[in-house]
Design an enzyme around this catalytic site. Sequence first.
Site, PDB file in Angstrom:
ATOM      1  N   SER A 190       0.798  -1.223   0.000  1.00 55.78           N
ATOM      2  CA  SER A 190       0.000   0.000   0.000  1.00 55.78           C
ATOM      3  C   SER A 190       0.832   1.275   0.000  1.00 55.78           C
ATOM      4  CB  SER A 190      -0.937  -0.001   1.202  1.00 55.78           C
ATOM      5  OG  SER A 190      -0.198  -0.069   2.399  1.00 55.78           O
ATOM      6  N   HIS A 218      -5.412  -4.093  -1.580  1.00 59.02           N
ATOM      7  CA  HIS A 218      -5.126  -3.067  -2.592  1.00 59.02           C
ATOM      8  C   HIS A 218      -5.034  -3.682  -3.988  1.00 59.02           C
ATOM      9  CE1 HIS A 218      -4.514   0.480  -0.023  1.00 59.02           C
ATOM     10  NE2 HIS A 218      -4.118  -0.394   0.890  1.00 59.02           N
ATOM     11  N   LYS A 249     -12.346  -0.820  -0.013  1.00 59.95           N
ATOM     12  CA  LYS A 249     -11.527  -0.049  -0.958  1.00 59.95           C
ATOM     13  C   LYS A 249     -12.188  -0.083  -2.342  1.00 59.95           C
ATOM     14  CE  LYS A 249      -7.254  -0.233   1.650  1.00 59.95           C
ATOM     15  NZ  LYS A 249      -7.737  -0.752   2.936  1.00 59.95           N
TER      16      LYS A 249
END
Lengths: 415, 80
Positions: A190, A218, A249
């Site tokens: 990240s 991610h 996310k």
Amino acid sequence: MAYSNKIKELYQNQLKGIQDAGLFKQERFIHSSQDAEIEVEFPTGSAPKKVINVCANNYLGLSSHPEVIKAAHEGLDTRGYGMSSVRFICGTQDIHRELENKVSEFLGTEDTILFPSCMDANAGVFEAILTSEDIMISDRLVHASIIDGMRLCAAQHDTFKHSDMAHLEKKLQLHADKRLKVVINDGVYSMDGDTAKLDEMAALCEKYDALLFVDESHSSGFIGKTGRGTHEKCGVMGKIDIITTTFGKALGGASGGCVSGRKEIVEMCRQKARPYLFSNTIAPVVVSGVLRVLDILSQSTERRDKLEVNTEFWRKGLSEAGFVLKDGDTPIVPVMLFNAKLAQDFSKDLFDLGIYAIGFFFPVVPQGAARIRTQISAGHEMHHLEKALDAFIKVGKKYDILGKTKQEIIEMYGN
Amino acid sequence: MEDMKEVILEYVIEEYCDEENDDVTFETPLISGGIVDSFSMVSLKRFLENKYKISIPDADASPEAFDTVNKIEVLVKRFL
């Protein structure tokens, strides 16, 4: 009163220490929904300002997508607001199991179990499946939630140098006598935006009879040709034993996470993982939203394709302008400034120009590696990115760092 | 016989350091200084056990006992 002046002063002094060290985190109030453009109140008390957001994890621009919002509304209407229960008492609805099945299908795994967050998934999974006879071997840059999860587990732990496969192999040889070995890493890191070498890791795990764990927070939704994640990009779908990921996310951005992988491992989590056993079920409204997100992503790769184009434009633009970037091809593009104050000043100047991007510095990243971490979204249109790039170049010129090397920037500003 | 401290220092630099923090000495705090995290201590313990054919009980392998090369040498010598 138990909260004496002595205790109060103790905390006041600790907070002052954080402030004096320049590490005090200040929240900025956003007056809009999450999107490519947001309205931010900064400094606190000022009128909200419309800015382009280049620091959200909203990679696919689905956080405020009308179809996701509609599905969430339907979930609210048909399944209610909350369940007031953990999963195994009276907190499992049909849609919870439906989502687990859909996630398994999307990631190409055998089974899935939902957690309130990926932080909880990482906190619970190791303790549920390992004992003191086992070893966890983690990349040295894994996410803080994985570190916390390993701390809660009785198994021994060791580390390997970031993405160093020769070092990992040495560690697998060193711990050959353990009952179970688990290699642990992030799919996409990240802070640096680089991708794990999952193909090489899967081969090593096969050679040394080790399990392979990857946190895809991610990556899920946009890495790989159809957005399944790093395992798709590296050609090892079906070879990852444990995947954890988040719905907070790219996959809608609300909350929730999961452990997905081998059937028996998922079942062990259902029986033993403490954040699953002792925390509330994911709210129906969120489950309904994520179900719609997975439908959208399964029908078309349009959004991850657009993200790829946006990322290429952004990375190329910054690089040609002369910024020092971390290598990679993911939508996480760190602009390296090395000095903490420079990162903070840079961020403030960007905000004045209508661009919202945050400076990161120690202890979030290593000392001397301060940066502005930019994150690109499929929600960005080209005019957003052009405006943001112009602003970066203007501020870069102001601090005279364009075309300068790492060493030259450190000589100018320190690290 | 090779100097024990030199051997340990060489291992620490090779295993835990990069170009940014390779100026480690016998007295550099390894654990409290953030060079060796508590997770990575297990490699160092196994290295010492294999190299010197000893067994260091977990109770003795504390972060304090592993904090400098000098302290590690004292620890190893207790079990030789």
